[in-house]
Design a protein around this motif. Sequence first.
Motif: not given
Length: 360
Positions: A304-314
Amino acid sequence: MSSYIDKNSLYKKVQYIRNHLKITYLDYPLDSLKLCSEVLGKKMGYAPFKAPALRGIAAIDKNDYQNDVILLNSARTKIEQNFDCAHEIIHTIAHRNLPGITSFSCFETVGKKQDPFIEWQANEGAAELLVPYRIFIPLYLEMSRKYARDFSNTPPEKPLARRFRVTEGVIHNRIESLNYEIYQYVQYGDINNIEILSQRKQKERGWDKRHDKLYCKNCLSPIEKASNYCPICGTKFPKDGLHRIGYIFKGAGFMKYDGIKLNEHNRPLECPCCKNEEIHENANYCMICGKWLLNQCENEDCPEFDKPLPGNARYCSTCGSTTTYSNLGYLESWDGKTIKNHDDDIPPGFRAVEDDDIPF
């Protein structure tokens, strides 16, 4: 009342009944048996019905409502009879002017000779009379959060059933019936401005969301079913379904954690570093301070390295590594402690949670 009244109109009719009888929310829980005989003045009786599935019978005198007769199954408990009686009360009030109908025999399940829509109205009307959505939904969320970390997974149905003097089955059905309304309350927190909509209308709109979610029992953050790690606290979830029970629950007791607000292109609405609001849709770096804009997994070996994550994901929910926003200091730990990057082979400690840690 038309036999084709919708859910919103039905609830308004029930509120009209409450207003007419001077029933306030402070009068709950209601005793429908006393309401029927002492307030409405209807004749009541109890009989050992030969058919165990028969819950109650209502006979209507269209000239005098006080001559209406309600018979209840004497084999049922007082708590069960409370709902059965409310069901028959709705029939005698809401359906007394239906042409050619002067009696109702109500079974556990709707029979071939019954009008399913009329029976739905009586059930839904009785539920709203005994368990008003305006006081039920906030209490349901309160109870869900109270027991969110209970290792025995105590369901909120039990205390709510006692609170409203109905069975746990009635509360369970109420939760399902009000799924759409609870979802709105969870999202917006305003019980006075939610839309009442029947399940049939929801299907017509193509609406199929759920108010309850899978959540991490450590920090109460909602998670996806396939998550290996919690994106908020970094807890590692066992892969085996039975062992995951100690780490993951499903319900309405979850918490939503703040983060960096993103647009539809997964870019922040403003640069988290310099607060620049001019963010181009494909920009990876801020044009003012040069900081990286996307929240991503920091582990280059993660799928998942290149995929965007939610803005609250730590943390990355796949490999457990910290995210860009965590490393740049844009996000605080959920419990105010330092965010740590966990080794993929060593699960983070599943610490005991104290009351003071609960973020609500």
